[in-house]
Design a protein around this motif. Structure first.
Motif, mmCIF file in Angstrom:
data_model
loop_
_atom_site.group_PDB
_atom_site.id
_atom_site.type_symbol
_atom_site.label_atom_id
_atom_site.label_comp_id
_atom_site.label_asym_id
_atom_site.label_seq_id
_atom_site.Cartn_x
_atom_site.Cartn_y
_atom_site.Cartn_z
ATOM 1 N N GLU A 15 -13.098 -8.057 1.861
ATOM 2 C CA GLU A 15 -14.122 -7.869 1.462
ATOM 3 C C GLU A 15 -13.521 -5.757 2.638
ATOM 4 O O GLU A 15 -14.416 -5.517 1.909
ATOM 5 N N THR A 16 -12.670 -6.126 2.945
ATOM 6 C CA THR A 16 -12.549 -4.825 2.988
ATOM 7 C C THR A 16 -11.533 -3.982 2.613
ATOM 8 O O THR A 16 -12.378 -2.811 2.083
ATOM 9 N N ILE A 17 -10.331 -4.247 1.916
ATOM 10 C CA ILE A 17 -10.871 -3.404 -0.153
ATOM 11 C C ILE A 17 -12.067 -3.278 -0.737
ATOM 12 O O ILE A 17 -11.776 -1.715 -1.211
ATOM 13 N N ALA A 18 -11.993 -4.202 -0.844
ATOM 14 C CA ALA A 18 -13.069 -3.861 -1.797
ATOM 15 C C ALA A 18 -13.859 -2.377 -1.353
ATOM 16 O O ALA A 18 -14.468 -1.955 -2.499
ATOM 17 N N VAL B 132 -1.876 -8.885 -12.976
ATOM 18 C CA VAL B 132 -1.113 -7.855 -12.035
ATOM 19 C C VAL B 132 -1.531 -7.883 -10.728
ATOM 20 O O VAL B 132 -2.324 -8.031 -10.256
ATOM 21 N N GLN B 133 -0.197 -7.054 -10.506
ATOM 22 C CA GLN B 133 -0.733 -6.971 -9.185
ATOM 23 C C GLN B 133 -1.158 -5.247 -8.695
ATOM 24 O O GLN B 133 -0.578 -4.522 -9.245
ATOM 25 N N VAL B 134 -2.360 -4.960 -8.132
ATOM 26 C CA VAL B 134 -2.176 -3.846 -7.528
ATOM 27 C C VAL B 134 -2.267 -3.739 -5.370
ATOM 28 O O VAL B 134 -3.233 -4.056 -5.472
ATOM 29 N N PRO B 135 -1.494 -3.616 -5.864
ATOM 30 C CA PRO B 135 -0.942 -4.006 -4.487
ATOM 31 C C PRO B 135 -1.261 -2.233 -2.927
ATOM 32 O O PRO B 135 -0.873 -1.157 -3.587
ATOM 33 N N THR B 136 -1.655 -2.361 -2.109
ATOM 34 C CA THR B 136 -2.916 -1.978 -1.421
ATOM 35 C C THR B 136 -2.416 -1.558 -0.249
ATOM 36 O O THR B 136 -1.992 -0.777 1.067
ATOM 37 N N THR B 137 -1.153 -1.808 0.553
ATOM 38 C CA THR B 137 -0.683 -2.173 1.580
ATOM 39 C C THR B 137 0.600 -1.752 1.635
ATOM 40 O O THR B 137 1.888 -1.506 0.516
ATOM 41 N N SER C 181 -5.311 4.599 3.688
ATOM 42 C CA SER C 181 -6.816 4.289 4.447
ATOM 43 C C SER C 181 -6.346 2.627 5.392
ATOM 44 O O SER C 181 -6.955 2.343 5.938
ATOM 45 N N LEU C 182 -4.365 2.910 5.112
ATOM 46 C CA LEU C 182 -4.362 1.147 5.762
ATOM 47 C C LEU C 182 -4.030 1.694 7.276
ATOM 48 O O LEU C 182 -3.325 3.007 8.150
ATOM 49 N N PRO C 183 -4.676 0.926 8.090
ATOM 50 C CA PRO C 183 -4.406 1.322 9.626
ATOM 51 C C PRO C 183 -3.076 1.599 9.870
ATOM 52 O O PRO C 183 -2.045 0.583 9.662
ATOM 53 N N GLU C 184 -2.773 1.894 11.337
ATOM 54 C CA GLU C 184 -1.661 2.186 11.445
ATOM 55 C C GLU C 184 -0.481 0.852 11.980
ATOM 56 O O GLU C 184 1.486 0.935 10.810
ATOM 57 N N ARG C 185 -1.382 0.312 11.776
ATOM 58 C CA ARG C 185 -0.070 -0.859 12.904
ATOM 59 C C ARG C 185 0.320 -2.153 11.128
ATOM 60 O O ARG C 185 0.904 -2.238 10.959
ATOM 61 N N GLU C 186 -0.573 -1.844 9.967
ATOM 62 C CA GLU C 186 0.028 -2.605 9.081
ATOM 63 C C GLU C 186 0.898 -1.727 9.029
ATOM 64 O O GLU C 186 1.718 -2.607 7.525
ATOM 65 N N ALA D 86 5.376 9.811 9.785
ATOM 66 C CA ALA D 86 4.171 10.998 9.574
ATOM 67 C C ALA D 86 3.624 11.283 7.623
ATOM 68 O O ALA D 86 2.281 11.187 7.366
ATOM 69 N N ARG D 87 3.571 9.843 7.147
ATOM 70 C CA ARG D 87 3.693 9.611 5.902
ATOM 71 C C ARG D 87 3.414 10.838 5.308
ATOM 72 O O ARG D 87 2.984 10.732 4.171
ATOM 73 N N ASP D 88 4.290 11.059 5.122
ATOM 74 C CA ASP D 88 4.628 12.409 3.798
ATOM 75 C C ASP D 88 4.976 11.845 2.744
ATOM 76 O O ASP D 88 5.838 11.157 2.788
ATOM 77 N N PRO D 89 3.693 12.057 1.935
ATOM 78 C CA PRO D 89 3.810 12.184 0.874
ATOM 79 C C PRO D 89 5.779 11.570 -0.262
ATOM 80 O O PRO D 89 5.615 10.686 -0.658
#
Ligand SMILES: NC(=O)c1ccc[n+]([C@@H]2O[C@H](COP(=O)([O-])OP(=O)(O)OC[C@H]3O[C@@H](n4cnc5c(N)ncnc54)[C@H](O)[C@@H]3O)[C@@H](O)[C@H]2O)c1
Length: 368
Positions: free
Chosen positions: A52-55, A133-138, A180-185, A217-220
């Motif tokens: 439900e969160t990722i949706a 198929v895997q679409v990983p989001t973390t 959109s991934l929370p800092e702790r994750e 800082a999640r430098d892309p």
């Protein structure tokens, strides 16, 4: 529209399984790349499984990109490790059957490691085996769980005890989903990232430590390189040892301790990556005790983990016996002996089963 700056790696399985080799697509925006999806799926029916969160963030863009004329069912499962059990697999299978899907249907796992493990296992079971198929989001799923074909769920007697090896047909890693991934994750995923440096690439380890603030800082640009390097290492290891008969076990560095922490604390209290972070500190202390690495490796690891506020000490209430009891139910026990992964040197790990009670007592004491 195809997406620029895409990178493609391959998980190459041995000759007798070469037809199961698969691509890993890495890039920013690849989730919405219609041409890529057409190449992967053709006109086959699809079941997208997500939570439900990722949706809320990514289901619509994904469905838009793959819809076309195909039959498409979205299956939403509840969010959380506590739902990673057989009842959720059963729910996914029921939804697929009720919607009249056939064995040619492709399951798509849109989410973190929990969604990926459940969906992969459901696909392995569906009509005796459907593609997925895997679409990983973390970050953790992008660098670790989505590659390699380990699927499964937890059992009341332990984590990941029920499962199957079932390789995905492709892995699609959209780095933009990390926004959109929370800092702790995010930090939990970083623990698996530094693991690759420790066990397989000393230069990568040093680079990660050096650039820890950019990473935080999640430098892309840096993230793209880092995710690709981790996937490359994982793909190489899986290609050499798909079923974990040897070298693949080294990917479990820190996990023997980490799983014990997760189990004793109650699943969900510590994130998997947090437990692995602490477990790697313990495994590195064990390696120092065995004389294979020096204190400077541990110091660098602690500096790195500290930059992400990752835990370096096990729960104060956990005694040596708590660890031993929890570890004895782990999958890493063979013939009653607990196996540990230790470093032979920075960037090189091996499995040992000659760790004695006294050694563990010293490791735990050193962590206090
Ligand atoms: N199969 C393997 O080889 C393997 C390897 C390592 C870990 N695992 C398993 O992976 C699981 C942990 O995976 P995880 O760390 O990805 O946890 P997770 O799947 O529980 O995801 C963490 C949280 O982040 C949310 N989330 C996911 N992507 C998001 C996004 N882009 N934006 C916002 N929120 C998002 C999820 O809904 C969830 O609440 C464990 O069950 C572990 O056993 C499997």
């Amino acid at each position: 529209m195809s997406v620029p700056n895409q990178q493609m790696l391959t998980v190459s399985l041995p000759m007798d399984r070469a037809d199961r080799s698969y691509p890993i697509h890495i890039g920013s925006g690849v989730l919405c790349d219609r041409e890529q999806w057409l190449a992967i799926l053709g006109n086959r029916a699809v079941c997208v499984v997500t939570n439900e969160t990722i949706a809320q963030h990514y289901l619509e863009p994904l469905v838009d990109a793959i819809q076309g004329d195909r039959q498409l069912t979205s299956i939403i499962i509840p969010d959380g490790e506590e739902h990673k059990h057989m009842a959720t697999v059963s729910h996914v299978l029921t939804q697929a059957l009720e919607n009249k899907h056939e064995r040619s249907t492709v399951f798509i796992a849109l989410g973190g490691g929990v969604v990926g493990d459940i969906t992969g296992f459901a696909a392995a079971c569906f009509l005796r085996g459907a593609d997925f198929v895997q679409v990983p989001t973390t970050l953790l799923a992008q660098v670790d769980s989505s590659v390699g074909g380990k699927t499964g769920v937890n059992h009341p007697m332990g984590k990941n005890l029920i499962g199957a090896f079932h390789q995905p047909r492709a892995v699609v890693i959209d780095l933009k989903t990390l926004d959109s991934l929370p800092e702790r994750e995010y930090a939990a995923g970083i623990a698996e990232v530094i693991k690759y440096g420790l066990i397989a690439d000393a230069d990568f380890f040093r680079e990660l430590v050096k650039h820890r603030q950019r990473l935080r800082a999640r430098d892309p640009d840096l993230l793209r390189q880092v995710v690709a390097r981790c996937c490359q290492i994982k793909a190489d290891v899986v290609g050499r040892d798909e079923r974990e008969a040897g070298i693949r076990a080294t990917l479990n560095y820190g996990h023997t301790f980490g799983h014990a922490i997760e189990k004793v604390s109650g699943y969900g209290e510590w994130l998997h990556g947090e437990a692995v972070a602490c477990g790697m500190v313990m495994a590195t202390r064990l390696s120092i005790l065995r004389g294979s690495v020096k204190q400077d490796t541990l110091d660098a690891l602690l500096t790195f983990l500290d930059a992400f506020d990752l835990p370096c000490k096990p729960p104060a209430v956990m005694s040596l016996d708590d660890f031993l009891q929890a570890m004895s139910g782990d999958k890493k026990v063979i013939d009653g002996r607990i196996r540990f992964i230790v470093l032979q040197s920075l960037g090189d790990a091996l499995t040992v089963d000659d760790v004695f009670r006294d050694d563990l007592a010293k490791v735990i004491e050193a962590c206090r």
